[in-house]
Write a protein that holds these residues in place. Structure first.
Motif, PDB file in Angstrom:
ATOM      1  N   SER A 140       4.487   0.361  -1.483  1.00 53.20           N
ATOM      2  CA  SER A 140       4.629   0.431  -2.936  1.00 53.20           C
ATOM      3  C   SER A 140       3.489   1.280  -3.481  1.00 53.20           C
ATOM      4  CB  SER A 140       4.596  -0.966  -3.568  1.00 53.20           C
ATOM      5  OG  SER A 140       4.897  -0.883  -4.948  1.00 53.20           O
ATOM      6  N   ASP A 141       3.835   2.230  -4.324  1.00 58.00           N
ATOM      7  CA  ASP A 141       2.839   3.036  -5.035  1.00 58.00           C
ATOM      8  C   ASP A 141       2.526   2.254  -6.302  1.00 58.00           C
ATOM      9  OD1 ASP A 141       1.249   4.909  -6.214  1.00 58.00           O
ATOM     10  OD2 ASP A 141       2.720   6.530  -6.153  1.00 58.00           O
ATOM     11  N   THR A 142       1.407   1.620  -6.348  1.00 53.78           N
ATOM     12  CA  THR A 142       1.042   0.592  -7.324  1.00 53.78           C
ATOM     13  C   THR A 142       2.202  -0.401  -7.422  1.00 53.78           C
ATOM     14  OG1 THR A 142       1.637   1.826  -9.341  1.00 53.78           O
ATOM     15  CG2 THR A 142      -0.606   2.106  -8.524  1.00 53.78           C
ATOM     16  N   TYR A 143       2.817  -0.561  -8.586  1.00 54.15           N
ATOM     17  CA  TYR A 143       3.842  -1.607  -8.750  1.00 54.15           C
ATOM     18  C   TYR A 143       5.279  -1.095  -8.630  1.00 54.15           C
ATOM     19  CZ  TYR A 143      -0.178  -4.236 -10.352  1.00 54.15           C
ATOM     20  OH  TYR A 143      -1.409  -4.852 -10.412  1.00 54.15           O
ATOM     21  N   ASP A 144       5.475   0.122  -8.133  1.00 50.64           N
ATOM     22  CA  ASP A 144       6.811   0.724  -8.072  1.00 50.64           C
ATOM     23  C   ASP A 144       7.858  -0.159  -7.398  1.00 50.64           C
ATOM     24  OD1 ASP A 144       5.857   2.910  -9.413  1.00 50.64           O
ATOM     25  OD2 ASP A 144       5.995   4.299  -7.716  1.00 50.64           O
ATOM     26  N   ASN A 145       7.493  -0.844  -6.326  1.00 49.81           N
ATOM     27  CA  ASN A 145       8.461  -1.651  -5.581  1.00 49.81           C
ATOM     28  C   ASN A 145       8.243  -3.155  -5.747  1.00 49.81           C
ATOM     29  OD1 ASN A 145       9.796   0.621  -4.589  1.00 49.81           O
ATOM     30  ND2 ASN A 145       8.336   0.831  -2.907  1.00 49.81           N
ATOM     31  N   ILE A 146       7.527  -3.541  -6.787  1.00 56.52           N
ATOM     32  CA  ILE A 146       7.257  -4.959  -7.053  1.00 56.52           C
ATOM     33  C   ILE A 146       8.271  -5.463  -8.073  1.00 56.52           C
ATOM     34  CG2 ILE A 146       5.554  -6.644  -7.847  1.00 56.52           C
ATOM     35  CD1 ILE A 146       4.694  -5.164  -5.304  1.00 56.52           C
ATOM     36  N   ASP A 195       0.874  -1.173   0.000  1.00 52.34           N
ATOM     37  CA  ASP A 195       0.000   0.000   0.000  1.00 52.34           C
ATOM     38  C   ASP A 195       0.908   1.218   0.000  1.00 52.34           C
ATOM     39  OD1 ASP A 195      -2.079   2.032   0.744  1.00 52.34           O
ATOM     40  OD2 ASP A 195      -3.284   0.249   1.136  1.00 52.34           O
ATOM     41  N   VAL A 196       0.357   2.363  -0.369  1.00 50.55           N
ATOM     42  CA  VAL A 196       1.093   3.615  -0.317  1.00 50.55           C
ATOM     43  C   VAL A 196       0.901   4.290   1.056  1.00 50.55           C
ATOM     44  CG1 VAL A 196      -0.761   5.077  -1.258  1.00 50.55           C
ATOM     45  CG2 VAL A 196       1.624   5.663  -1.684  1.00 50.55           C
ATOM     46  N   ASN A 197      -0.111   3.850   1.803  1.00 42.03           N
ATOM     47  CA  ASN A 197      -0.487   4.447   3.082  1.00 42.03           C
ATOM     48  C   ASN A 197       0.291   3.772   4.221  1.00 42.03           C
ATOM     49  OD1 ASN A 197      -1.915   4.864   5.580  1.00 42.03           O
ATOM     50  ND2 ASN A 197      -3.714   5.508   4.421  1.00 42.03           N
ATOM     51  N   LEU A 198       1.191   4.515   4.839  1.00 41.09           N
ATOM     52  CA  LEU A 198       2.052   3.956   5.887  1.00 41.09           C
ATOM     53  C   LEU A 198       1.274   3.555   7.128  1.00 41.09           C
ATOM     54  CD1 LEU A 198       5.101   6.382   5.545  1.00 41.09           C
ATOM     55  CD2 LEU A 198       4.780   4.118   4.507  1.00 41.09           C
ATOM     56  N   ARG A 199       0.247   4.291   7.464  1.00 39.93           N
ATOM     57  CA  ARG A 199      -0.579   3.929   8.618  1.00 39.93           C
ATOM     58  C   ARG A 199      -1.259   2.579   8.363  1.00 39.93           C
ATOM     59  NH1 ARG A 199      -4.615   8.234  11.310  1.00 39.93           N
ATOM     60  NH2 ARG A 199      -2.569   9.094  11.814  1.00 39.93           N
TER      61      ARG A 199
END
Length: 194
Positions: free
Chosen positions: A112-118, A86-90
Motif C-alpha cells: 500500500s502506498d500510504t493508505y491507498d489499499n487500506i 509498505d510500498v517497498n516489495l523487497r
C-alpha cells in the motif's frame, strides 16, 4: 543509490540481525534497499519500548512496515491482529519471512502506498514515517491516519527534533490530542488520539 521507500533493483545482500525488545529476543532478515538494514535503529526501539501495550489491542496498522519490526514485535507481545503495509516489495517479502522466523502469525502483509489499499479502521496505527520520502508523504501518513482509526483510536510515531518534530506537533494538534510520551537523543515519541 536507491531509497527504502522505492522499489529500486539494488543487488540483494540478505543479512540476519538479532535484537532484544522488552525482554524478548527477535531475529530479522534485512537487505539492501530497506530502512535500517544494519539492525533495529534507536528511534524504532524507543517507540516500541515506549508504546503502552495496553493501548494497542484489537487491530493495529504498521504503516511503512519496512522489514516488519513494529508489527512483528507488537504481534508477538499482544493479542492484536496486525496489518503491515509498505510500498517497498523487497521489504514486504522480508516481513513475511521475518514473521515466520519469529513465530508471529496474527499478521497480514500487503502493499500500500500510504493508505491507498487500506479499507478498514484500526485501534492503533504505528509508524516511523519515511522522512526521506518528503514532507508530503509524511504528512499524508500522519494527518490522514484519523480516517483509519476507530473511535478512541491512537496514532503512535517517532520523529527526530532535527527532522521537524516541533512543527509537526503543532500541525498534529490541529487534528488530534497530542502527547509526547518520550524524548531521548533528539527523538520524540508522539501519541495522537482522536
Amino acid at each position: 543509490m536507491g531509497q527504502y521507500f522505492t522499489n529500486d533493483k539494488l543487488p540483494s545482500d540478505v543479512k540476519k540481525t538479532e535484537c532484544f525488545v522488552l525482554g524478548n529476543k527477535f531475529t530479522f532478515l534485512t537487505d539492501n534497499g530497506v530502512f535500517s538494514k544494519d539492525g533495529l535503529d534507536f528511534g524504532s526501539r524507543l517507540l516500541l519500548e515506549t508504546i503502552p501495550l495496553g493501548e494497542v489491542g484489537g487491530k493495529i496498522l504498521d504503516m511503512g512496515c519496512g522489514y516488519g519490526v513494529f508489527g512483528i514485535v507488537l504481534g508477538k507481545l499482544t493479542s492484536a491482529h496486525v496489518d503491515m503495509v509498505d510500498v517497498n516489495l523487497r521489504a514486504l517479502h522480508l516481513t513475511e519471512r521475518n514473521a515466520k522466523i519469529n513465530g508471529v502469525y496474527n499478521i497480514n502483509v500487503f502493499v500500500s502506498d500510504t493508505y491507498d489499499n487500506i479499507s478498514t479502521k484500526y485501534s492503533a496505527i504505528v509508524t516511523n514515517p519515511p522522512i526521506r520520502a518528503g514532507k508530503k508523504v509524511v504528512y499524508d501518513i500522519v494527518m490522514n491516519a484519523k480516517d483509519y482509526l476507530e473511535e478512541n483510536g491512537k496514532l503512535f510515531l517517532v520523529i527526530r527534533k532535527e527532522q521537524g518534530a516541533k512543527s509537526l506537533i503543532v500541525d498534529l494538534e490541529k487534528i488530534y490530542t497530542v502527547e509526547v510520551l518520550e524524548k531521548s537523543k533528539g527523538y520524540y515519541i508522539i501519541k495522537c488520539s482522536l
